[in-house]
Scaffold this motif. Structure first.
Motif, PDB file in Angstrom:
ATOM      1  N   TYR A  77     -28.242   5.313  48.711  1.00 12.26           N
ATOM      2  CA  TYR A  77     -27.860   4.234  49.771  1.00 12.26           C
ATOM      3  C   TYR A  77     -28.077   3.050  48.930  1.00 12.26           C
ATOM      4  O   TYR A  77     -29.123   2.814  48.238  1.00 12.26           O
ATOM      5  CB  TYR A  77     -28.950   4.337  50.593  1.00 12.26           C
ATOM      6  N   LYS A 121     -22.591   4.956  50.605  1.00 15.02           N
ATOM      7  CA  LYS A 121     -23.685   4.870  51.746  1.00 15.02           C
ATOM      8  C   LYS A 121     -24.474   3.439  51.798  1.00 15.02           C
ATOM      9  O   LYS A 121     -24.958   3.220  50.564  1.00 15.02           O
ATOM     10  CB  LYS A 121     -24.559   5.948  51.741  1.00 15.02           C
ATOM     11  N   ASP A 128     -28.442  14.521  61.068  1.00 18.60           N
ATOM     12  CA  ASP A 128     -29.366  14.090  60.070  1.00 18.60           C
ATOM     13  C   ASP A 128     -30.240  15.279  59.759  1.00 18.60           C
ATOM     14  O   ASP A 128     -31.606  15.352  59.527  1.00 18.60           O
ATOM     15  CB  ASP A 128     -30.266  13.022  60.630  1.00 18.60           C
ATOM     16  N   HIS A 148     -23.420  14.303  58.628  1.00 21.18           N
ATOM     17  CA  HIS A 148     -24.640  13.742  58.352  1.00 21.18           C
ATOM     18  C   HIS A 148     -25.591  14.676  58.125  1.00 21.18           C
ATOM     19  O   HIS A 148     -26.773  15.235  58.876  1.00 21.18           O
ATOM     20  CB  HIS A 148     -24.842  12.818  59.708  1.00 21.18           C
ATOM     21  N   HIS A 150     -28.307  15.678  55.007  1.00 19.63           N
ATOM     22  CA  HIS A 150     -28.594  14.970  53.625  1.00 19.63           C
ATOM     23  C   HIS A 150     -29.331  16.206  52.807  1.00 19.63           C
ATOM     24  O   HIS A 150     -30.249  16.722  52.887  1.00 19.63           O
ATOM     25  CB  HIS A 150     -30.033  14.111  53.896  1.00 19.63           C
TER      26      HIS A 150
HETATM   27 ZN    ZN Z   1     -29.346   9.812  57.779  1.00 19.08          ZN
END
Ligand code: ZN
Length: 457
Positions: A141, A189, A323, A66, A68
């Protein structure tokens, strides 16, 4: 020409215990030809290189599922979506991917990024243009009204440079999956829940059970895994029932969710580093504090840990991710904090947490079957660490202890390059954190004395 690695202590990722006096030998393709006791290892031939890590702890390269790559250590959603051209974001993503590798993360998944940034970074590394970690890439996403990443008002919508792609029907979802599959993503995603809550406080899933079912069916038909953002119970349940491969967060899961996950085989990526860092690092003067968010995040963190412990005890596989890409989770800095959280807050032993960050998380990655465990036939992605993470997993956050990182056998050398953090990331037009009414100015002691404008010489 093979590389022979003498390992004082070797943690292969296949079992909980570390082994003493082991040797690994690579093949010409960056894989492992032999892993076993030094006494029975093949002799080094002429031209082979022998490296001596006999005073170090050798373990598989770490995995963050995870991270980005498009976010650029963002302070705001606008930073993520609006201010830098896509081309710059790709180059920046490559630079930051290298920071992850330098921190010992030989494999990362970038689950949801604008445009084709992640797969471009992945390809530039895979094709040999640049050094970097193995990247498992998603596209934008899939989101729908009120889903995460549909965060602007309807009269603005979801801009083309956003990390989200607004799909408002089943057909639009299927079309977007096919576009992303054609472009070459590794996984799809989905923003399965978002920001809206029912009066009782429960998050509302952004897609229906039927819709996420259709998304999973088409993605799997295209040979793509599915990863979803689902903090709420409802979205977690829909994801589990639909057979989503990996569910991020799942903070409000209940027994029904656990049963559905056991049935369908969904894994969880708790990603607790992000809320933990928000609570630990946000200063009182920052907007997140001023808006009263920190107490909520702390409460959610505690609820999440209690629920996730139940899921772990029930046998749901858990993968490590952070994240990374926000201002509180800069690339290359906190990835290994998730391992420490697994131990401190989710009840993992250090060995179990290390295996989660290697063998288990590799299970989601592209070509994951060749990663995550140090054994013959898999890739020679490994670290040499000063000290034993089996005694204290937090040492993996200490960059000075990550002595060597090898990817496909080769020792990586990422330069420690400084950069202009302001120009690279911080461009949102936020100028003030407060509202300067007369009352507030007096409260803060900022009211200027009535001295006139004369300048004292
Ligand atoms: Zn995320």
């Amino acid at each position: 020409m093979a590389l022979h690695i003498r390992c004082g202590t070797l943690f292969t990722g296949a079992e909980d215990a570390a082994r003493a006096n082991q040797t690994m030998v690579t093949d010409e393709k960056g894989g492992l030809a032999f892993v076993g006791p030094t006494a029975s290892a093949p002799k080094a031939a002429k031209g082979d290189t022998v490296v001596d890590y006999s005073d170090l702890f050798v373990m598989p390269g770490l995995h963050d599922v995870h991270t980005h790559l498009a976010y650029g250590n963002a302070k705001t959603e606008e930073d993520i979506d609006l201010y830098q051209p896509m081309e710059f974001r790709s180059i920046r993503g490559l630079f930051f991917a290298q920071k992850c590798l330098a921190a010992g993360y030989t494999s990362i998944c970038s689950p949801g990024d604008a445009g084709q940034i992640s797969l471009s970074v992945r390809n530039s590394i895979d094709f040999g243009l640049f050094e970097g970690p193995r990247v498992t890439a998603a596209g934008r996403y899939l989101t729908t009204r009120q889903g995460l990443t549909d965060w602007y008002p309807t009269w603005i919508g979801v801009p083309d440079t956003s990390i989200g792609k607004l799909v408002t029907s089943r057909d639009e979802s299927i079309e977007e999956i096919r576009v992303q599959a054609k472009n070459g993503v590794d996984c799809i995603k989905v923003a399965l829940d978002g920001v809206q809550r029912r009066p009782d406080g429960e998050f509302i899933a952004a897609f229906t059970q039927q819709e996420i079912g259709d998304i999973v069916t088409e993605s799997h038909r295209q040979g793509k895994k599915v990863v979803v953002h689902a903090r709420g119970r409802e979205a977690t349940l829909y994801a589990a029932r639909a057979g989503v491969d990996l569910i991020f967060h799942a903070y409000y899961l209940d027994q029904e969710c656990i049963d559905a996950m056991l049935e369908s085989g969904s894994a969880i990526g708790p990603t607790l580093t992000f809320p933990r860092n928000i609570v630990d690092f946000t200063r009182p003067t920052e907007p997140a504090s001023l808006k009263g968010r920190i107490g909520d995040v702390q409460r959610e963190y505690e609820t999440a840990c209690a629920n996730l412990r139940k899921a772990r005890e029930a046998g749901i596989p858990m993968m490590t991710g952070t994240d990374s890409g926000f201002a509180v989770t800069p690339y290359g800095e906190w990835h290994a904090r998730e391992i420490e959280i697994f131990v401190n807050d989710l009840g993992f032993t250090p060995a179990q947490a290390l295996r989660a960050a290697t063998a288990v998380t590799a299970g989601f990655m592209a070509k994951g079957a060749s990663l995550g465990v140090l054994e013959a036939g898999r890739m020679a992605d490994f670290l040499a660490v000063a000290g034993s993470p089996l005694e204290d997993v937090s040492i993996l956050q200490d960059k000075s202890r990550i002595k060597h990182v090898h990817l496909g056998g080769k020792r990586v050398a990422i330069p420690e390059r400084e950069y202009d953090t302001y120009k690279v990331t911080d461009i949102a037009w936020t100028n003030w954190n407060d509202l300067y009414t007369q009352e507030r100015v007096t409260e803060l002691g900022l009211r200027p004395a009535r001295k006139g404008t004369a300048v004292t010489p």
